[in-house]
Enzyme design. Structure first.
Site, mmCIF file in Angstrom:
data_model
loop_
_atom_site.group_PDB
_atom_site.id
_atom_site.type_symbol
_atom_site.label_atom_id
_atom_site.label_comp_id
_atom_site.label_asym_id
_atom_site.label_seq_id
_atom_site.Cartn_x
_atom_site.Cartn_y
_atom_site.Cartn_z
ATOM 1 N N LYS A 116 0.822 -1.222 0.000
ATOM 2 C CA LYS A 116 0.000 0.000 0.000
ATOM 3 C C LYS A 116 0.849 1.261 0.000
ATOM 4 C CE LYS A 116 -4.419 -1.644 1.594
ATOM 5 N NZ LYS A 116 -5.620 -1.423 2.365
ATOM 6 N N LYS A 198 -5.285 -9.752 -5.944
ATOM 7 C CA LYS A 198 -6.531 -10.032 -5.205
ATOM 8 C C LYS A 198 -7.589 -8.972 -5.536
ATOM 9 C CE LYS A 198 -6.471 -7.585 -0.859
ATOM 10 N NZ LYS A 198 -7.397 -7.427 0.209
ATOM 11 N N LYS A 201 -11.577 -3.677 -2.821
ATOM 12 C CA LYS A 201 -12.623 -2.662 -2.996
ATOM 13 C C LYS A 201 -12.050 -1.308 -3.340
ATOM 14 C CE LYS A 201 -13.767 -2.849 1.800
ATOM 15 N NZ LYS A 201 -12.576 -2.609 2.627
HETATM 16 P P1 ATP Z 1 -8.889 -2.321 0.676
HETATM 17 O O1 ATP Z 1 -8.908 -2.493 -0.804
HETATM 18 O O2 ATP Z 1 -9.386 -0.995 1.110
HETATM 19 O O3 ATP Z 1 -7.588 -2.704 1.295
HETATM 20 P P2 ATP Z 1 -10.165 -4.866 0.961
HETATM 21 O O4 ATP Z 1 -11.191 -5.055 -0.109
HETATM 22 O O5 ATP Z 1 -8.867 -5.575 0.793
HETATM 23 O O6 ATP Z 1 -9.951 -3.336 1.221
HETATM 24 P P3 ATP Z 1 -10.607 -5.097 3.838
HETATM 25 O O7 ATP Z 1 -11.522 -4.130 4.456
HETATM 26 O O8 ATP Z 1 -9.148 -4.839 4.015
HETATM 27 O O9 ATP Z 1 -10.911 -5.293 2.285
HETATM 28 O O10 ATP Z 1 -10.943 -6.546 4.338
HETATM 29 C C1 ATP Z 1 -12.187 -6.948 4.859
HETATM 30 C C2 ATP Z 1 -12.266 -8.447 4.895
HETATM 31 O O11 ATP Z 1 -12.404 -8.955 3.561
HETATM 32 C C3 ATP Z 1 -11.031 -9.114 5.475
HETATM 33 O O12 ATP Z 1 -11.390 -10.220 6.265
HETATM 34 C C4 ATP Z 1 -10.265 -9.546 4.275
HETATM 35 O O13 ATP Z 1 -9.413 -10.628 4.543
HETATM 36 C C5 ATP Z 1 -11.402 -9.933 3.337
HETATM 37 N N1 ATP Z 1 -10.954 -9.828 1.946
HETATM 38 C C6 ATP Z 1 -10.491 -8.709 1.332
HETATM 39 N N2 ATP Z 1 -10.147 -8.980 0.057
HETATM 40 C C7 ATP Z 1 -10.406 -10.303 -0.137
HETATM 41 C C8 ATP Z 1 -10.269 -11.196 -1.248
HETATM 42 N N3 ATP Z 1 -9.801 -10.767 -2.401
HETATM 43 N N4 ATP Z 1 -10.668 -12.478 -1.112
HETATM 44 C C9 ATP Z 1 -11.171 -12.911 0.064
HETATM 45 N N5 ATP Z 1 -11.297 -12.136 1.168
HETATM 46 C C10 ATP Z 1 -10.938 -10.848 1.080
#
Ligand code: ATP
Ligand code: LTN
Length: 337
Positions: A116, A198, A201
């Protein structure tokens, strides 16, 4: 509300963007299942979201929408707590105390920070570096036994364990040492635009993810564009066919079946037919959640009451842990002999 004989789970999710199906399949869906067997505490981690720049009005809107989406997914306020992290000041306070018991070296090894921070150029916030200590504080405040998260959080959960063990060793047993919990399928959903990455969002490419809020036509279009490969056969091979394997995994999650079952159903389809099937399954799975989401957003007072009542309950648990830690560290205790 909590049953003394049950173990405690805690998990958080950032309001850093609207939720994607990866957040649902990788995290929220597991929470919904686990809430029946555990004392469950879920948190919209707005303090974590500001480790990268956020527009205040957008953060405010998203935070309430994220809470509504978690409830719409099936988190039951009669069984679980759901609140905003910023409503319970003990999170920030314990974070500081743990900062003074954490090392620069262990923090610098965190891969999420490395990934990040690259995107932030020369305006990397100190908070981004400190993100995992705040996460450890979230977990340790509630005597958490189990932390259900997606695969990407393994290193952070491990760090929380190390911080807890070190504190227990340096002072005296204080924290429960938590364990990570990773769902069987869906714990690492990949981007539709680049199956090497991955699904996230906060991806700037909106075709990379399906939002839980996306309408059926948008969902169908995004799957139509999903990156696959130059072969024509649908089968699961995570090394050779990353795009198709990811779609099979998404299909299996949406249908509630195993990957071999998904593969058996879809073998023999053309890529176009297969993508349409995946799109339909995902839209069908999201339909009822979207209906409940709208209803919750249309009754803000009820939604706010759930969040405030939960925060009150969380605060009383968290403050007990915080006081215990302050005492162990040696802060002056008024009225003590
Ligand atoms: P950001 O993009 O802002 O980092 P993010 O989409 O990675 O956000 P988080 O809020 O960091 O999401 O994570 C929320 C939950 O969703 C966590 O338990 C994380 O492990 C899960 N998660 C995030 N991305 C994935 C993915 N690609 N596959 C499965 N689980 C995910
Ligand atoms: N870093 C987590 C979100 C998070 C979290 C937590 C998860 C913040 N605090 C405590 C579990 C427990 C993420 O999923 N990106």
């Amino acid at each position: 509300m909590f049953d003394k004989d049950k173990k405690i789970i805690f998990s958080g999710i950032q309001p850093s963007g609207d939720f994607t199906i990866a957040n649902y399949f990788g995290a929220i869906r597991n929470w919904v299942l686990l809430q029946n067997d555990y004392n469950s505490i879920f948190c919209v981690v707005d303090l974590h979201a500001i480790t990268v720049p956020q527009e205040p009005a957008v953060l405010r809107r998203r935070s309430i929408e994220c809470a509504a989406m978690i409830l719409a997914s099936g988190i039951d306020p009669e069984k679980s707590l759901l609140f905003f992290q910023s409503s319970v000041s003990a999170h920030s306070e314990l974070c500081w105390l743990l900062n003074c018991n954490s090392y620069m070296g262990e923090m610098a090894r965190m891969t999420q920070y490395k990934e990040k921070s690259v995107k932030q150029g020369d305006t990397i916030r100190v908070g981004l570096f400190d993100y995992p200590v705040l996460m450890a504080a979230d977990i340790l405040l509630y005597n958490t036994d189990i932390v259900p998260v997606g695969d990407d959080q393994t290193q952070h959960v491990e760090l929380a364990r190390n911080i807890a063990e070190r504190f227990n060793h340096n002072y005296s047993p204080t924290f429960v040492v938590p364990e990570g919990y990773y769902g069987k399928a869906g714990s690492r959903i990949m981007s539709l635009a680049n199956p090497e990455k991955k699904m996230s969002k906060s991806d700037e490419n909106t075709n990379a993810f399906i939002l839980m809020k996306d309408k059926r036509d948008v969902i169908m279009n995004k799957f139509k564009r999903a990156v696959t490969d130059s072969e024509t056969e649908v089968y699961y091979d995570k090394e050779k066919k990353k795009g198709i394997s990811n779609l099979l995994e998404i299909y299996s999650c949406a249908k509630g079946i195993t990957i071999p079952e998904a593969e058996a159903e879809c073998r023999g389809m053309s890529y176009a037919e297969f993508k349409e099937c995946v799109g339909t399954a995902v839209a069908d799975c999201l339909d009822p959640i979207q209906v409940r989401f709208e209803a919750l957003m249309n009754d803000k007072p009820a939604l706010e009451k759930i969040l405030m009542d939960s925060a009150d309950a969380a605060r009383s648990i968290a403050n007990k842990t915080l006081r215990k830690v302050q005492k162990k560290i040696g802060f002056y205790q008024f009225g003590s002999k």
